[in-house]
Design an enzyme around this catalytic site. Structure first.
Site, PDB file in Angstrom:
ATOM      1  N   CYS A 106       4.147   1.937  16.896  1.00 13.28           N
ATOM      2  CA  CYS A 106       2.937   2.709  16.472  1.00 13.28           C
ATOM      3  C   CYS A 106       1.961   3.406  17.386  1.00 13.28           C
ATOM      4  O   CYS A 106       1.536   2.633  18.103  1.00 13.28           O
ATOM      5  CB  CYS A 106       2.003   1.888  15.137  1.00 13.28           C
ATOM      6  N   CYS A 112      -6.395   1.651  15.825  1.00 16.25           N
ATOM      7  CA  CYS A 112      -6.577   1.364  14.286  1.00 16.25           C
ATOM      8  C   CYS A 112      -6.533  -0.164  14.353  1.00 16.25           C
ATOM      9  O   CYS A 112      -6.006  -1.007  14.721  1.00 16.25           O
ATOM     10  CB  CYS A 112      -5.183   1.781  13.997  1.00 16.25           C
ATOM     11  N   CYS A 115      -3.245  -2.874  12.163  1.00 18.24           N
ATOM     12  CA  CYS A 115      -2.274  -3.932  12.533  1.00 18.24           C
ATOM     13  C   CYS A 115      -3.069  -4.800  13.748  1.00 18.24           C
ATOM     14  O   CYS A 115      -3.611  -3.886  14.604  1.00 18.24           O
ATOM     15  CB  CYS A 115      -1.200  -3.105  13.143  1.00 18.24           C
ATOM     16  N   CYS A 195       1.437   6.135   8.598  1.00 18.77           N
ATOM     17  CA  CYS A 195       1.147   4.561   8.765  1.00 18.77           C
ATOM     18  C   CYS A 195       2.364   4.050   8.534  1.00 18.77           C
ATOM     19  O   CYS A 195       3.034   4.252   7.458  1.00 18.77           O
ATOM     20  CB  CYS A 195       0.194   4.272   7.715  1.00 18.77           C
ATOM     21  N   GLN A 324       0.457  -9.153  -5.393  1.00 22.08           N
ATOM     22  CA  GLN A 324       0.846  -9.056  -3.996  1.00 22.08           C
ATOM     23  C   GLN A 324       1.364  -7.848  -3.226  1.00 22.08           C
ATOM     24  O   GLN A 324       1.982  -7.097  -4.094  1.00 22.08           O
ATOM     25  CB  GLN A 324       2.166 -10.243  -3.680  1.00 22.08           C
ATOM     26  N   GLU A 374      -6.819 -17.774 -16.392  1.00 18.16           N
ATOM     27  CA  GLU A 374      -7.278 -16.836 -15.135  1.00 18.16           C
ATOM     28  C   GLU A 374      -8.733 -16.380 -15.510  1.00 18.16           C
ATOM     29  O   GLU A 374      -9.116 -16.414 -16.845  1.00 18.16           O
ATOM     30  CB  GLU A 374      -6.386 -15.484 -15.505  1.00 18.16           C
ATOM     31  N   ASP A 422      -2.501 -20.655  -7.371  1.00 16.97           N
ATOM     32  CA  ASP A 422      -2.395 -19.388  -6.485  1.00 16.97           C
ATOM     33  C   ASP A 422      -4.014 -18.788  -6.152  1.00 16.97           C
ATOM     34  O   ASP A 422      -4.230 -17.941  -6.823  1.00 16.97           O
ATOM     35  CB  ASP A 422      -1.406 -18.317  -7.109  1.00 16.97           C
ATOM     36  N   CYS A 449      -2.757 -18.270   0.697  1.00 18.31           N
ATOM     37  CA  CYS A 449      -2.918 -17.029   1.523  1.00 18.31           C
ATOM     38  C   CYS A 449      -3.921 -17.414   2.720  1.00 18.31           C
ATOM     39  O   CYS A 449      -4.258 -16.506   3.316  1.00 18.31           O
ATOM     40  CB  CYS A 449      -3.218 -16.011   0.663  1.00 18.31           C
TER      41      CYS A 449
END
Length: 492
Positions: A106, A112, A115, A195, A324, A374, A422, A449
């Site tokens: 890229c 940027c 990433c 992108c 996700q 939830e 999760d 995560c």
């Protein structure tokens, strides 16, 4: 939480500065070293990658975290921050590239902020992510010797994101910039096209909105002066269904110009199902929870997840719902969760922090009964609808805080054989951990995560009578430092 995690930087500094000792091991002493100062230029050799994506080097024994470096690099860096036991530095020049360095494909790297790891060989990154999960477990959780399996590689390393949030800002000569913030800057946006993390459809949606803005003289929002109209463009995509949902976030102003999007976008974007206009009249750069209206179409889209081959489930996702961001890997992640759960069809499954019910609905056919809990009421309604539309009749969705719902419904719900949690990046609170321990399912599956908060939660479950059998990292976010993981706990 037993520790106050303030982000990835705090965590990576702890892990590297304490040489393998976790917070329960007590304070360490080390010989004094000469500390570099802000602005100093150093020549260093990078040894490894730390959590957060920066290279780890040492200068006369002093730890230096250097951005944009790769393992094996000999580099000249400039100190940006100097602390008592470490320094943070910016790369000035790669004097001798290491074996882990590659040329980023890229052209916007490294300016940027989207990433962080395009310059590092993917296999090196994948191994580093696996070791970071193991190091967090050992150093934060005090859990040595846990089997951390090789990380599952991403199916696609580019073009995988189903959700993109682009910021708008004025550029030189009145040009509209539409992209991501320049790394380290809150007031400057890098104009992106294309992108490489977005899909072709996602890139096309951004450019269609840009063309609308240019045709109508719409200016980007200036974060310093608080002038301009267009603030963000949010593109959500059902990669496996081909559906697109576009949200345009503006400052307060005339809405009729936004209505003009309906004249062009549906013809330009095959699969577009809805255009939403949201208004942000505040100072914060947010895109969710804002007053909004449907300009065209509807405010939801559909995506598919396949856990059982040939039997995908279709999920309805509203504009603000969590899902996700890597559709291609979501089915794989849920298959790993099913593997950890050991479902045979006769188990009662608790889906905690269920969101729109994606895990419970995807695994419903493998379970006797699913109980989904939830906090967000709108997500619970989505969960119920998703179960109904997919023919999952053995599904019960409850709204509320996991701690409260489990306490108030004790004895009224079927006892779980398996619980899948999760949680968000902050992990489980102490109260949530206690309620889950009171449930005492035979098998507990944790989808993480954030390795630091997972390590702390894992310690709590082990102290509460569980054995952590194994952890499987899953790379849902290639080219970034983030890593997902699936862990299997069983009652000791």
């Amino acid at each position: 939480m037993s520790m106050n995690f303030r982000g990835a930087t705090t965590t990576l500094q702890w892990c590297w500065l304490h040489g393998g000792a976790g917070p329960r091991a007590g304070p360490l002493t080390s010989p004094p070293v000469e500390r570099p100062r802000r602005g100093d230029e150093l020549e260093v050799t990078v040894d490894d990658l730390a959590f957060g994506g920066r290279g780890v080097a040492r200068s006369d024994g002093f730890v230096v975290f250097a951005s944009d470096t790769a393992p094996g690099d000999r580099a000249r860096v400039r100190v940006r921050k100097a602390r008592r036991r470490f320094a943070e530095a910016d790369l000035l020049e790669v004097l001798r590239p290491g074996s882990g360095r590659i040329s980023p494909p890229c052209g916007f790297v490294p300016h940027c902020g989207g990433c962080r790891l395009q310059h590092v060989d993917y296999d090196v990154v994948l191994d580093a992510k696996r070791r970071q999960v193991a190091e967090h477990l050992a150093r934060i959780g005090g859990l040595d010797g846990v089997e951390v399996l090789p990380a599952d590689p991403a199916i696609e390393r580019f073009g995988y994101r189903n959700k993109m949030e682009y910021s708008a800002a004025p550029g030189p000569g009145g040009r509209l910039h539409l992209g991501f913030h320049r790394r380290g800057r809150w007031d400057e946006v890098i104009d992106i096209d294309p992108c490489m993390l977005a899909t072709p459809a996602g890139n096309a949606a951004r450019e269609a909105v840009r063309a609308w803005a240019l045709r109508n003289g719409i200016t980007g929002y200036d974060q310093r002066a608080h002038t301009g109209f267009l603030r963000h463009v949010v593109v959500r995509e059902g990669v496996l269904t081909g559906q697109l949902l576009v949200t345009v976030v503006t400052a307060p102003g005339p809405s009729d110009v936004v209505d003009l999007l309906a004249d062009t976008l549906p013809a330009e974007l095959p699969g577009l199902v809805g255009i939403i206009h949201a208004v942000n009249d505040g100072m914060s750069e947010v895109t969710a929870g804002l007053p909004s209206r449907v300009v065209w179409g509807r405010d939801w889209f559909e995506e598919q997840v396949e856990v059982q081959p040939g039997n995908p489930v279709t999920l309805r996702l509203s504009a603000g719902s969590f899902f996700q961001t890597n559709s291609g890997m979501t089915g794989h992640l849920y298959r790993r969760a099913a593997e950890a759960a050991g479902l045979t069809g006769g188990e009662v499954l608790y889906d905690l922090f269920a969101g729109v019910g994606s895990i419970g609905v995807a695994l419903g056919a493998l379970s006797k009964h699913v109980v989904a809990i939830e906090l967000v009421p709108e997500a619970v309604e989505d969960s119920r609808g998703n179960a109904h539309r997919n023919g999952i009749a053995n599904h019960t969705a409850l709204a509320g805080d996991v701690r409260v719902v489990l306490r108030e419904n004790r004895g009224q719900l079927p006892a779980p054989d398996v619980a899948i949690v999760d949680p968000p990046r902050a992990g489980l609170s102490g109260g949530a951990c206690r309620r889950i321990l009171e449930l005492a399912p035979s098998t507990l599956v944790y989808v993480s995560c954030q390795p630091a908060t997972f390590a702390d939660n894992a310690r709590r479950f082990v102290d509460g009578g569980y054995r952590l059998e194994w952890v499987r990292p899953v790379d849902m976010f290639p080219q970034t430092p983030h890593i997902e993981a699936v862990a299997r706990f069983t009652r000791a």
